[in-house]
Design a protein around this motif. Structure first.
Motif, PDB file in Angstrom:
ATOM      1  N   GLU A 240       1.121  -1.075   0.111  1.00 15.60           N
ATOM      2  CA  GLU A 240       0.127   0.273   0.065  1.00 15.60           C
ATOM      3  C   GLU A 240       1.444   1.108   0.100  1.00 15.60           C
ATOM      4  O   GLU A 240       0.759   1.947  -0.365  1.00 15.60           O
ATOM      5  N   GLU A 244       0.982   4.477  -2.894  1.00 16.36           N
ATOM      6  CA  GLU A 244       0.155   5.659  -3.179  1.00 16.36           C
ATOM      7  C   GLU A 244       1.726   6.445  -3.956  1.00 16.36           C
ATOM      8  O   GLU A 244       1.706   7.357  -4.228  1.00 16.36           O
ATOM      9  N   TYR A 248       5.200   4.613  -8.699  1.00 14.52           N
ATOM     10  CA  TYR A 248       4.908   3.198  -8.646  1.00 14.52           C
ATOM     11  C   TYR A 248       5.058   2.347  -9.146  1.00 14.52           C
ATOM     12  O   TYR A 248       5.672   1.343  -9.140  1.00 14.52           O
TER      13      TYR A 248
END
Length: 323
Positions: A240, A244, A248
């Motif tokens: 996670e 974000e 990425y």
């Protein structure tokens, strides 16, 4: 303590049910060739004689400090230790482990020479009695790396393992980025891969300077009921976190490798539990968590559809039995 006389390194040592090991641990710290350090020992409500042994070191060496609290868990201990730390760098030493005499000097020298935010050392493993010393074969070749050069290794958790204890950390990495450990097992797996994102420079050294004790009742013994769930939770937090980030796409491949490793490990732990305990008492719950993790969902959130279906089956069974 003022900034002028603050130590270079703060060593954080949790104290909980380690009466058998803690004297060896603290003595190895006291024998360091590098002397400019403080030891922050936190008694996490230990029910045995561990705190009394720690108190002896406080009386004998002014660099040792003991703080007490009700039992909160190792994540809370680490968080409090960071708040209390005064050193420019932080080192974590688990109280059932030990360190070689050059542990602090080797890590500090590499940090200062290379202006590194993180320094990683190799390590030894020993048995529950502190014997049978053997060098770990899992290590990164010595060098100095930028974040972009090494972050993939940290995410994959292969050559750079997600251990707190064989590394030196610049304290500002925690304080400037508001890093807090979850109060669960595998708290290091949840945090360590993130820390490399904030580091500008990372150094690795060939020296094996930490001694990890393979305890017979360690959580990595695979059979604890919380083991799988907390392991999935920790690695889900890593995914996670990087999902974000604007970079990425650069991390996607490494996150996929980590996810594959986690899935195989979790399945192995479930089947080891079944084989050893000869029971299915917790397997269904953990298998559902693994499936949620595979699907990219938070493994901690219960499956409402599954809950409803289980409820319907129980209601049908009750009605059938009463008929």
């Amino acid at each position: 303590m003022t900034l002028e006389n603050a130590p270079k390194i703060s060593i954080i040592v949790p104290v909980y049910k380690v009466e058998k090991y803690i004297a060896r641990c603290l003595d190895s710290i006291r024998r360091q060739t590098f002397e400019d350090f403080e030891v922050i020992m936190i008694d996490d409500g230990t029910p045995d004689g561990s705190a009394e042994i720690a108190e002896r070191f406080v009386r004998e060496d002014r660099r040792f400090h003991l703080y007490r609290q009700e039992n909160c868990g190792v994540g809370a201990v680490r968080n409090r230790g960071i708040l209390l730390a005064q050193g420019e760098y932080i080192i974590f030493v688990d109280s059932d482990d030990a360190i070689m005499e050059n542990h602090l000097s080797a890590l500090y020298s590499a940090a200062e020479k290379n202006d590194a935010d993180i320094v990683c050392a190799s390590y030894y493993c020993c048995n529950d009695e502190g014997e049978g010393l053997r060098r770990s074969q899992v290590r990164k070749k010595e060098g100095v790396f930028s974040r972009d050069q090494i972050i993939g290794c940290a995410i994959r958790d292969i050559s750079i393992r997600s251990y707190l204890w064989n590394k030196l950390w610049r304290r500002s990495l925690f304080t400037d980025n508001h890093i807090a450990f979850p109060n669960r097992w595998f708290e290091d797996s949840a945090i360590v891969p993130m820390m490399f994102y904030f580091a500008k420079t990372v150094a690795t050294i060939e020296d094996s300077t930490y001694i990890y004790t393979c305890r017979n009742n360690s959580i990595t013994g695979l059979t604890a009921k919380k083991c799988v769930g907390d392991y999935l939770y920790a690695n889900n937090r890593v995914n996670e976190f990087y999902s974000e980030k604007p970079e990425y796409e650069n991390y996607r491949f490494n996150l996929a490798i980590l996810k594959t490793k986690v899935i195989f490990t979790a399945f192995a732990w479930v089947f080891v539990r079944i084989f050893r305990a000869k029971t299915l008492d917790y397997s269904a719950t953990n298998l559902r968590k693994i499936c949620r993790f595979i699907a990219g969902k938070n493994p901690e959130i219960p499956d409402k559809i599954n809950k409803r279906s289980v409820s319907k089956r129980k209601k049908a069974k009750t009605e059938a039995e009463s008929a």
